[in-house]
Scaffold this active site. Structure first.
Site, short mmCIF file in Angstrom:
data_model
loop_
_atom_site.label_atom_id
_atom_site.label_comp_id
_atom_site.label_asym_id
_atom_site.label_seq_id
_atom_site.Cartn_x
_atom_site.Cartn_y
_atom_site.Cartn_z
N ASP A 285 11.67 43.94 3.97
CA ASP A 285 12.18 45.27 3.36
C ASP A 285 13.31 45.35 2.77
O ASP A 285 14.01 44.46 3.15
CB ASP A 285 12.57 46.40 4.77
CG ASP A 285 11.50 47.16 5.55
OD1 ASP A 285 10.49 47.12 4.68
OD2 ASP A 285 12.10 47.38 6.38
N ASP B 70 5.51 49.64 1.26
CA ASP B 70 5.30 51.32 2.42
C ASP B 70 5.38 52.92 1.10
O ASP B 70 4.40 53.41 1.96
CB ASP B 70 6.90 51.55 2.81
CG ASP B 70 6.59 50.57 3.69
OD1 ASP B 70 6.42 50.04 4.47
OD2 ASP B 70 8.27 49.86 4.53
#
Length: 166
Positions: free
Chosen positions: A123, A141
């Site tokens: 991330d 995402d």
């Protein structure tokens, strides 16, 4: 009798490849240029921040001992298969649904690759306001969320009449 693939929603699979290239490319750049925890400010309220996510959204089940890696991998594979079947059954002209499915598949495969290759999801997008930070996320995402939003949006749009579908 089988129908030509270009007449089905599978015609939109090129978008899966685009999402994968952008997602995996961005993660590669983070892994090559950042140490875990490094942060670089891009704009006010937006940082690049290298984080590892061993769970799902919002680090759900991140500290569960490792079984969740395979659980979430199985979910991603199952969702991809279901959406591929839905794309095959839909017409290529059903753009909104097929784009949504392709975005979700691309995002799911990007995060699946991370889980299987690294054991965690990379991330890097850190959105914040003042001292409050949203959960760090990645471009996969983002693709999944945009795809889900398009599916919801499609539910509010008027349905084509039988004459328009012909």
């Amino acid at each position: 009798m089988s129908k030509p693939l270009c007449s089905t929603g599978l015609r939109w699979l090129w978008l899966v490849v685009v999402v994968l290239i952008i997602d995996l490319g961005s993660k590669y750049l983070i892994l090559q240029n950042f140490a875990l925890g490094d942060t670089v400010g891009l704009f006010p309220s937006l940082n690049l921040h290298y984080a590892r996510n061993y769970g799902a959204a919002f680090s759900f089940l991140a500290d569960s001992g490792g079984w969740q890696r395979w659980f979430f991998a199985g979910i991603a594979i199952g969702i991809c298969v279901i959406l591929l079947v839905m794309m095959y059954r839909s017409k290529a002209t059903q753009k909104l649904n097929n784009i949504a499915y392709a975005l979700i598949i691309g995002g799911a495969l990007g995060n699946l690759f991370d889980r299987l290759w690294h054991g965690f999801v990379v991330d890097m997008i850190d959105f914040y306001v003042g001292d409050w930070h949203f959960a760090t996320f990645n471009l996969a995402d983002t693709a999944i969320c945009i795809g889900a939003a398009l599916i919801v949006l499609e539910g509010f749009l008027p349905k084509p009449t039988a004459k328009e579908q012909a």
